[in-house]
Design a protein around this motif. Structure first.
Motif, PDB file in Angstrom:
ATOM      1  N   ASN A 255      -4.919  38.130  45.424  1.00 17.02           N
ATOM      2  CA  ASN A 255      -5.561  36.838  45.153  1.00 17.02           C
ATOM      3  C   ASN A 255      -4.628  35.982  44.308  1.00 17.02           C
ATOM      4  O   ASN A 255      -5.021  35.414  43.303  1.00 17.02           O
ATOM      5  CB  ASN A 255      -6.927  37.004  44.493  1.00 17.02           C
ATOM      6  CG  ASN A 255      -8.052  37.127  45.497  1.00 17.02           C
ATOM      7  OD1 ASN A 255      -7.959  36.620  46.611  1.00 17.02           O
ATOM      8  ND2 ASN A 255      -9.116  37.800  45.113  1.00 17.02           N
ATOM      9  N   HIS A 256      -3.378  35.940  44.751  1.00 12.23           N
ATOM     10  CA  HIS A 256      -2.376  35.129  44.069  1.00 12.23           C
ATOM     11  C   HIS A 256      -1.251  34.785  45.046  1.00 12.23           C
ATOM     12  O   HIS A 256      -1.215  35.280  46.163  1.00 12.23           O
ATOM     13  CB  HIS A 256      -1.804  35.859  42.835  1.00 12.23           C
ATOM     14  CG  HIS A 256      -1.064  37.114  43.145  1.00 12.23           C
ATOM     15  ND1 HIS A 256      -1.507  38.356  42.745  1.00 12.23           N
ATOM     16  CD2 HIS A 256       0.079  37.344  43.816  1.00 12.23           C
ATOM     17  CE1 HIS A 256      -0.657  39.283  43.148  1.00 12.23           C
ATOM     18  NE2 HIS A 256       0.321  38.688  43.804  1.00 12.23           N
ATOM     19  N   TYR A 257      -0.344  33.947  44.568  1.00  8.45           N
ATOM     20  CA  TYR A 257       0.856  33.616  45.334  1.00  8.45           C
ATOM     21  C   TYR A 257       2.028  33.560  44.382  1.00  8.45           C
ATOM     22  O   TYR A 257       1.873  33.620  43.155  1.00  8.45           O
ATOM     23  CB  TYR A 257       0.690  32.294  46.099  1.00  8.45           C
ATOM     24  CG  TYR A 257       0.606  31.064  45.228  1.00  8.45           C
ATOM     25  CD1 TYR A 257       1.730  30.284  44.971  1.00  8.45           C
ATOM     26  CD2 TYR A 257      -0.602  30.678  44.647  1.00  8.45           C
ATOM     27  CE1 TYR A 257       1.645  29.145  44.164  1.00  8.45           C
ATOM     28  CE2 TYR A 257      -0.690  29.555  43.855  1.00  8.45           C
ATOM     29  CZ  TYR A 257       0.437  28.790  43.616  1.00  8.45           C
ATOM     30  OH  TYR A 257       0.351  27.682  42.812  1.00  8.45           O
ATOM     31  N   HIS A 258       3.209  33.465  44.961  1.00 11.93           N
ATOM     32  CA  HIS A 258       4.448  33.373  44.190  1.00 11.93           C
ATOM     33  C   HIS A 258       5.225  32.153  44.667  1.00 11.93           C
ATOM     34  O   HIS A 258       5.183  31.815  45.860  1.00 11.93           O
ATOM     35  CB  HIS A 258       5.299  34.628  44.387  1.00 11.93           C
ATOM     36  CG  HIS A 258       4.555  35.899  44.149  1.00 11.93           C
ATOM     37  ND1 HIS A 258       4.233  36.356  42.906  1.00 11.93           N
ATOM     38  CD2 HIS A 258       4.043  36.808  45.025  1.00 11.93           C
ATOM     39  CE1 HIS A 258       3.567  37.493  43.011  1.00 11.93           C
ATOM     40  NE2 HIS A 258       3.431  37.788  44.294  1.00 11.93           N
TER      41      HIS A 258
ATOM     42  N   VAL B 145      -0.602  32.656  49.712  1.00 10.45           N
ATOM     43  CA  VAL B 145      -1.572  33.412  48.927  1.00 10.45           C
ATOM     44  C   VAL B 145      -1.894  34.685  49.710  1.00 10.45           C
ATOM     45  O   VAL B 145      -2.059  34.635  50.931  1.00 10.45           O
ATOM     46  CB  VAL B 145      -2.866  32.605  48.688  1.00 10.45           C
ATOM     47  CG1 VAL B 145      -3.810  33.363  47.770  1.00 10.45           C
ATOM     48  CG2 VAL B 145      -2.547  31.226  48.139  1.00 10.45           C
TER      49      VAL B 145
ATOM     50  N   THR C 214       6.499  35.189  34.452  1.00 12.19           N
ATOM     51  CA  THR C 214       5.817  35.585  35.676  1.00 12.19           C
ATOM     52  C   THR C 214       5.933  34.527  36.771  1.00 12.19           C
ATOM     53  O   THR C 214       5.968  33.332  36.500  1.00 12.19           O
ATOM     54  CB  THR C 214       4.339  35.939  35.404  1.00 12.19           C
ATOM     55  OG1 THR C 214       3.756  36.407  36.616  1.00 12.19           O
ATOM     56  CG2 THR C 214       3.558  34.735  34.901  1.00 12.19           C
TER      57      THR C 214
ATOM     58  N   THR D 254       3.648  34.725  39.250  1.00 12.86           N
ATOM     59  CA  THR D 254       2.353  35.043  39.868  1.00 12.86           C
ATOM     60  C   THR D 254       1.342  33.994  39.470  1.00 12.86           C
ATOM     61  O   THR D 254       1.087  33.779  38.287  1.00 12.86           O
ATOM     62  CB  THR D 254       1.885  36.452  39.424  1.00 12.86           C
ATOM     63  OG1 THR D 254       2.892  37.396  39.794  1.00 12.86           O
ATOM     64  CG2 THR D 254       0.571  36.821  40.090  1.00 12.86           C
ATOM     65  N   PHE D 255       0.741  33.330  40.493  1.00 13.59           N
ATOM     66  CA  PHE D 255      -0.189  32.241  40.270  1.00 13.59           C
ATOM     67  C   PHE D 255      -1.523  32.572  40.948  1.00 13.59           C
ATOM     68  O   PHE D 255      -1.578  32.636  42.176  1.00 13.59           O
ATOM     69  CB  PHE D 255       0.401  30.932  40.807  1.00 13.59           C
ATOM     70  CG  PHE D 255       1.724  30.592  40.176  1.00 13.59           C
ATOM     71  CD1 PHE D 255       1.772  29.882  39.003  1.00 13.59           C
ATOM     72  CD2 PHE D 255       2.906  31.045  40.746  1.00 13.59           C
ATOM     73  CE1 PHE D 255       2.984  29.587  38.393  1.00 13.59           C
ATOM     74  CE2 PHE D 255       4.129  30.766  40.148  1.00 13.59           C
ATOM     75  CZ  PHE D 255       4.157  30.040  38.962  1.00 13.59           C
ATOM     76  N   PRO D 256      -2.581  32.810  40.166  1.00 15.46           N
ATOM     77  CA  PRO D 256      -3.861  33.214  40.734  1.00 15.46           C
ATOM     78  C   PRO D 256      -4.476  32.162  41.658  1.00 15.46           C
ATOM     79  O   PRO D 256      -4.391  30.956  41.395  1.00 15.46           O
ATOM     80  CB  PRO D 256      -4.760  33.401  39.510  1.00 15.46           C
ATOM     81  CG  PRO D 256      -3.819  33.533  38.355  1.00 15.46           C
ATOM     82  CD  PRO D 256      -2.606  32.747  38.710  1.00 15.46           C
ATOM     83  N   MET D 257      -5.097  32.643  42.751  1.00 15.86           N
ATOM     84  CA  MET D 257      -5.859  31.797  43.659  1.00 15.86           C
ATOM     85  C   MET D 257      -6.741  32.728  44.496  1.00 15.86           C
ATOM     86  O   MET D 257      -6.221  33.516  45.276  1.00 15.86           O
ATOM     87  CB  MET D 257      -4.961  30.965  44.568  1.00 15.86           C
ATOM     88  CG  MET D 257      -5.763  30.067  45.511  1.00 15.86           C
ATOM     89  SD  MET D 257      -4.709  29.005  46.541  1.00 15.86           S
ATOM     90  CE  MET D 257      -4.166  27.815  45.334  1.00 15.86           C
ATOM     91  N   GLU D 258      -8.023  32.628  44.325  1.00 15.94           N
ATOM     92  CA  GLU D 258      -8.936  33.537  45.000  1.00 15.94           C
ATOM     93  C   GLU D 258      -9.187  33.109  46.444  1.00 15.94           C
ATOM     94  O   GLU D 258      -9.644  32.001  46.694  1.00 15.94           O
ATOM     95  CB  GLU D 258     -10.266  33.653  44.265  1.00 15.94           C
ATOM     96  CG  GLU D 258     -11.148  34.744  44.824  1.00 15.94           C
ATOM     97  CD  GLU D 258     -12.386  35.004  43.987  1.00 15.94           C
ATOM     98  OE1 GLU D 258     -13.475  34.954  44.557  1.00 15.94           O
ATOM     99  OE2 GLU D 258     -12.227  35.237  42.768  1.00 15.94           O
TER     100      GLU D 258
END
Length: 135
Positions: free
Chosen positions: A51-54, A100, A126, A128-132
């Motif tokens: 539930n994240h992307y880079h 994502v 980091t 890592t960027f949260p996104m549900e």
């Protein structure tokens, strides 16, 4: 193969002892790509990972035991895809930056997934960027 993620189909070597699956070879990497980290995920029933992307990191995933529901969303086009990966799928999922990704175990048995990353995780820096996208 999609243009915003890739399913790499592999041919395991099989004999009377079992099978051998090559997950990633240097010949599959593009000239500007490198590998900095390899890890194994163990996920229990009902758990969701990712539930994240880079923005910079490229990742490869392969289920080596069990089954995983995989959700992918392209941030550039908003395209969305859900697939099922299992140990018998004989595929490796290539997830480029700005896609994502999330993994859910909907089975009773845990799934085990091999992950390969182009960037070593650093909690002080980091990528890592949260996104549900998967509950």
């Amino acid at each position: 193969m999609e243009n915003w993620f890739e399913l790499i189909h592999i041919q395991p070597f099989k004999d009377k002892r079992g099978s051998l699956k090559k997950m990633l070879m240097i010949s599959q990497l593009r000239e500007d790509e490198k590998i900095e980290e390899v890890y194994v995920l163990f996920s229990n029933q009902g758990s969701v990972r990712g539930n994240h992307y880079h923005k910079k990191t490229l990742e490869y995933f392969s289920v080596i035991s069990g089954k995983a529901k995989v959700a992918l969303k392209n941030l550039d086009t908003c395209a969305f895809e859900e697939i099922i990966m299992s140990a018998s799928s004989d595929v490796i999922l290539r997830v480029p930056p700005n896609v994502v990704h999330a993994f859910k175990n909907e089975e009773e048995e845990p799934f085990i997934m091999l992950a390969i990353s182009s960037k070593e995780y650093n909690k002080m820096d980091t990528d890592t960027f949260p996104m549900e996208i998967l509950e």
